[in-house]
Design a protein around this motif. Structure first.
Motif, PDB file in Angstrom:
ATOM      1  N   GLU A 206       3.950   5.517  -5.515  1.00  0.00           N
ATOM      2  CA  GLU A 206       3.936   5.552  -6.982  1.00  0.00           C
ATOM      3  C   GLU A 206       2.913   6.564  -7.503  1.00  0.00           C
ATOM      4  O   GLU A 206       3.157   7.276  -8.471  1.00  0.00           O
ATOM      5  CB  GLU A 206       3.598   4.152  -7.516  1.00  0.00           C
ATOM      6  N   LYS A 207       1.729   6.622  -6.834  1.00  0.00           N
ATOM      7  CA  LYS A 207       0.711   7.606  -7.243  1.00  0.00           C
ATOM      8  C   LYS A 207       1.226   9.031  -7.116  1.00  0.00           C
ATOM      9  O   LYS A 207       1.037   9.866  -7.994  1.00  0.00           O
ATOM     10  CB  LYS A 207      -0.545   7.439  -6.386  1.00  0.00           C
TER      11      LYS A 207
ATOM     12  N   GLU B 184       0.832  -1.214   0.000  1.00  0.00           N
ATOM     13  CA  GLU B 184       0.000   0.000   0.000  1.00  0.00           C
ATOM     14  C   GLU B 184       0.865   1.262   0.000  1.00  0.00           C
ATOM     15  O   GLU B 184       0.583   2.227  -0.707  1.00  0.00           O
ATOM     16  CB  GLU B 184      -0.914  -0.011   1.220  1.00  0.00           C
ATOM     17  N   GLU B 185       1.901   1.240   0.837  1.00  0.00           N
ATOM     18  CA  GLU B 185       2.801   2.394   0.885  1.00  0.00           C
ATOM     19  C   GLU B 185       3.495   2.611  -0.462  1.00  0.00           C
ATOM     20  O   GLU B 185       3.660   3.738  -0.919  1.00  0.00           O
ATOM     21  CB  GLU B 185       3.844   2.185   1.980  1.00  0.00           C
ATOM     22  N   GLU B 186       3.887   1.487  -1.082  1.00  0.00           N
ATOM     23  CA  GLU B 186       4.542   1.605  -2.391  1.00  0.00           C
ATOM     24  C   GLU B 186       3.576   2.176  -3.429  1.00  0.00           C
ATOM     25  O   GLU B 186       3.956   3.013  -4.260  1.00  0.00           O
ATOM     26  CB  GLU B 186       5.033   0.222  -2.841  1.00  0.00           C
TER      27      GLU B 186
ATOM     28  N   LYS C  16       3.271  13.952  -9.695  1.00  0.00           N
ATOM     29  CA  LYS C  16       4.339  14.951  -9.849  1.00  0.00           C
ATOM     30  C   LYS C  16       4.866  14.945 -11.285  1.00  0.00           C
ATOM     31  O   LYS C  16       5.118  15.989 -11.873  1.00  0.00           O
ATOM     32  CB  LYS C  16       5.473  14.645  -8.883  1.00  0.00           C
ATOM     33  N   GLU C  17       5.006  13.710 -11.841  1.00  0.00           N
ATOM     34  CA  GLU C  17       5.502  13.617 -13.211  1.00  0.00           C
ATOM     35  C   GLU C  17       4.509  14.248 -14.191  1.00  0.00           C
ATOM     36  O   GLU C  17       4.908  14.918 -15.143  1.00  0.00           O
ATOM     37  CB  GLU C  17       5.724  12.141 -13.575  1.00  0.00           C
ATOM     38  N   GLU C  18       3.184  14.059 -13.949  1.00  0.00           N
ATOM     39  CA  GLU C  18       2.159  14.654 -14.810  1.00  0.00           C
ATOM     40  C   GLU C  18       2.210  16.169 -14.758  1.00  0.00           C
ATOM     41  O   GLU C  18       2.078  16.854 -15.771  1.00  0.00           O
ATOM     42  CB  GLU C  18       0.772  14.157 -14.387  1.00  0.00           C
ATOM     43  N   LEU C  19       2.402  16.708 -13.549  1.00  0.00           N
ATOM     44  CA  LEU C  19       2.501  18.165 -13.413  1.00  0.00           C
ATOM     45  C   LEU C  19       3.716  18.693 -14.158  1.00  0.00           C
ATOM     46  O   LEU C  19       3.668  19.756 -14.791  1.00  0.00           O
ATOM     47  CB  LEU C  19       2.589  18.551 -11.938  1.00  0.00           C
ATOM     48  N   GLU C  20       4.801  17.965 -14.050  1.00  0.00           N
ATOM     49  CA  GLU C  20       6.016  18.398 -14.748  1.00  0.00           C
ATOM     50  C   GLU C  20       5.805  18.364 -16.261  1.00  0.00           C
ATOM     51  O   GLU C  20       6.296  19.228 -16.991  1.00  0.00           O
ATOM     52  CB  GLU C  20       7.185  17.497 -14.354  1.00  0.00           C
TER      53      GLU C  20
END
Length: 287
Positions: A230-231, A224-226, A236-240
């Motif tokens: 990842e989400k 769950e933590e992983e 963050k990658e989408e915002l970038e």
């Protein structure tokens, strides 16, 4: 049999016979060295004997004595009775007395072995006796015979040698009764031992299952933590990719505070509107 050697040394010291006390201390050191040697050799020899091996030594006793009267051997039977219980020791005691007499006469060392029925068991008695300068050292080892490995003709020979003929018939009857009781006791103890092993095995299995469940829960939490990580990483990658920089924690907190302030202002405005409506209704009623 006389005083212990340590008692005799103390007496000589009190009488200021220091030379004699020193001589006795040297003899005591020599005897203690012999004791350590014989303790090991007698045990290994009895354990690995070809004809009359023991399972283990169940008792040992020894002492260092100062012998004043060589003819007084009454203490031998007293010592043996402290460690060996039973009615069939008379000839065995006589044999040991004869060995002690011989050692005291020749000022020598002797090592012997006998088999007796005592303490409700067939026992191998190994002993070592050493005499010099009016001091006697004895060491006795009591071992339980390994009945699965003994050679019966040798056992019969040694047992009859150390038991009076008049006592043998009674000994056989008693030994048969002991054998039956021992067999039942052995079966009972084996049953208890097997039950204990099963219980221990079940407990270990339950512990293993509990550990596996805990490991599974921990692995689920880690997954769950992983997934959350990842989400967050993907967002963050989408915002970038969109050209917008990901917000810092401080910026997010500021936005949250602004939103809360806006909500508070909206609530205040609604309250004002409600109050205004109430006043207007009151004015209408008065007219």
């Amino acid at each position: 049999m006389g005083q212990t050697l340590s008692e005799q040394i103390d007496e000589r010291e009190k009488k200021e016979e220091h030379h004699e006390a020193l001589k006795l201390r040297k003899i005591e050191r020599d005897m203690r060295q012999r004791f350590e040697e014989k303790k090991a050799t007698l045990y290994i020899g009895a354990l690995n004997d070809e004809c009359l091996p023991i399972i283990c030594a169940v008792d040992t006793f020894y002492d260092f004595l100062f012998v004043g009267d060589k003819k007084d051997l009454s203490g031998i039977e007293i010592i043996l009775n402290k460690h060996l219980r039973g009615k069939y020791k008379a000839k065995f005691v006589d044999l040991i007395k004869s060995v002690v007499k011989n050692v005291l006469k020749k000022k020598s060392a002797e090592s012997y072995m006998h088999v007796v029925y005592a303490n409700m068991s067939f026992l191998r008695i190994d002993y070592y006796i050493y005499f010099t300068d009016d001091t006697l050292f004895y060491f006795v080892q009591v071992g339980v015979l390994d009945m699965e490995r003994v050679r019966l003709p040798v056992l019969i020979y040694e047992l009859t040698r150390a038991t009076r003929p008049t006592e043998l018939k009674e000994l056989v009857v008693e030994a048969k009764g002991t054998a039956k009781s021992s067999r039942i006791l052995h079966q009972t103890l084996k049953y208890l031992a097997d039950a204990a092993k099963q219980t221990t095995g079940q407990e270990e299995e339950e512990k293993t299952n509990e550990n596996e469940e805990e490991e599974e829960e921990e692995s689920d939490e880690d997954k769950e933590e992983e997934e959350e990580g990842e989400k967050t990483k993907k967002s963050k990658e989408e915002l970038e990719e969109d050209g917008t920089k990901p917000k810092s924690e401080e910026e997010e907190e500021e936005e949250e505070e602004e939103e809360e302030e806006e909500e508070e202002e909206e609530e205040k405005e609604e309250e004002k509107k409600l109050k205004k409506k109430k006043t207007e209704k009151k004015g209408v009623k008065q007219t």
